[in-house]
Design an enzyme around this catalytic site. Structure first.
Site, PDB file in Angstrom:
ATOM      1  N   ARG A  44       0.867  -1.182   0.000  1.00 19.74           N
ATOM      2  CA  ARG A  44       0.000   0.000   0.000  1.00 19.74           C
ATOM      3  C   ARG A  44       0.898   1.225   0.000  1.00 19.74           C
ATOM      4  O   ARG A  44       1.813   1.343   0.802  1.00 19.74           O
ATOM      5  CB  ARG A  44      -0.890  -0.022   1.244  1.00 19.74           C
ATOM      6  CG  ARG A  44      -1.618   1.267   1.573  1.00 19.74           C
ATOM      7  CD  ARG A  44      -2.736   1.531   0.574  1.00 19.74           C
ATOM      8  NE  ARG A  44      -3.679   2.510   1.018  1.00 19.74           N
ATOM      9  CZ  ARG A  44      -3.518   3.824   0.958  1.00 19.74           C
ATOM     10  NH1 ARG A  44      -2.395   4.332   0.506  1.00 19.74           N
ATOM     11  NH2 ARG A  44      -4.467   4.630   1.360  1.00 19.74           N
ATOM     12  N   GLU A  52     -11.450   3.979  -4.434  1.00 21.68           N
ATOM     13  CA  GLU A  52     -11.633   2.535  -4.392  1.00 21.68           C
ATOM     14  C   GLU A  52     -12.110   2.051  -5.760  1.00 21.68           C
ATOM     15  O   GLU A  52     -12.675   2.824  -6.534  1.00 21.68           O
ATOM     16  CB  GLU A  52     -12.665   2.163  -3.324  1.00 21.68           C
ATOM     17  CG  GLU A  52     -12.283   2.599  -1.925  1.00 21.68           C
ATOM     18  CD  GLU A  52     -11.059   1.894  -1.389  1.00 21.68           C
ATOM     19  OE1 GLU A  52     -10.845   0.706  -1.715  1.00 21.68           O
ATOM     20  OE2 GLU A  52     -10.300   2.518  -0.641  1.00 21.68           O
ATOM     21  N   ARG A  88      -1.657  -6.799   7.244  1.00 21.94           N
ATOM     22  CA  ARG A  88      -1.810  -7.552   5.993  1.00 21.94           C
ATOM     23  C   ARG A  88      -1.039  -6.958   4.830  1.00 21.94           C
ATOM     24  O   ARG A  88      -0.705  -7.672   3.900  1.00 21.94           O
ATOM     25  CB  ARG A  88      -3.286  -7.643   5.608  1.00 21.94           C
ATOM     26  CG  ARG A  88      -4.091  -8.494   6.556  1.00 21.94           C
ATOM     27  CD  ARG A  88      -5.508  -8.593   6.104  1.00 21.94           C
ATOM     28  NE  ARG A  88      -6.137  -7.296   6.350  1.00 21.94           N
ATOM     29  CZ  ARG A  88      -7.379  -6.999   6.044  1.00 21.94           C
ATOM     30  NH1 ARG A  88      -8.139  -7.878   5.460  1.00 21.94           N
ATOM     31  NH2 ARG A  88      -7.869  -5.817   6.329  1.00 21.94           N
TER      32      ARG A  88
END
Length: 174
Positions: A44, A52, A88
């Protein structure tokens, strides 16, 4: 590729190690899957927040990154900074060779300058790329083509319920 890493070493002394990786998938404009030493990881971008995929302008922003990375052969320079709050995704800075000059550019600043992301740094007083965002807004670039008020920031979009998202789903005409 050695020249790429040598250029970085000469230009500035990095605080963290950079690694040359291949982007295998563009998840959305600010999130990528990369191959690093034969393992996949999700990265990221720091410093920006892009629409999005389900959001107006999300597909166009994502496609703009795909085109940019394709021109660079999918190779980017990754500097890891940490992990997201869920553990994550790797948070990092990504630099890519920009056509036609082949100069290295930071992907976050390119996204903001081309109007495909917001300059973003939650919890920090100073946000990088604000001037680039203002120029993109003034020029009606990317997601700003229908005006500043028409673009819904992703941090708000993620909080919207489905009914509200349906109201904003239509892109503005060109």
């Amino acid at each position: 590729m050695a020249a790429l890493l040598l250029t970085v070493a000469v230009v500035g002394t990095p605080a963290r190690a950079q690694e040359l990786v291949r982007v295998s998938r563009v998840v959305d404009a600010d999130t990528y899957e990369v191959l690093s030493q034969s393992r996949r990881e999700r990265v990221r971008l720091l410093g920006v927040d892009a629409p999005e995929r389900s959001q107006p302008f999300g597909p166009a922003a994502t496609d703009s990154v795909r085109v940019l990375l394709s021109a660079a052969g999918g190779l980017v320079e990754l500097t890891r900074v940490g992990t997201d709050r869920y553990g994550r995704r790797t948070l990092g800075a990504v630099r890519v060779r920009l056509a036609p000059t082949q100069q290295l550019g930071t992907l976050d600043s390119v996204l903001v300058a081309r109007g495909w992301a917001w300059a973003y740094a939650p919890g920090r007083q100073r946000v990088r790329w604000v001037q680039e965002q203002q120029r993109a807004q003034a020029g009606g670039l990317g997601l700003w083509r229908c005006g500043v008020g028409a673009a819904v920031p992703p941090w708000l979009w993620r909080e919207f319920k489905q009914e509200i998202k349906r109201r904003y789903r239509v892109d503005c005409p060109r």
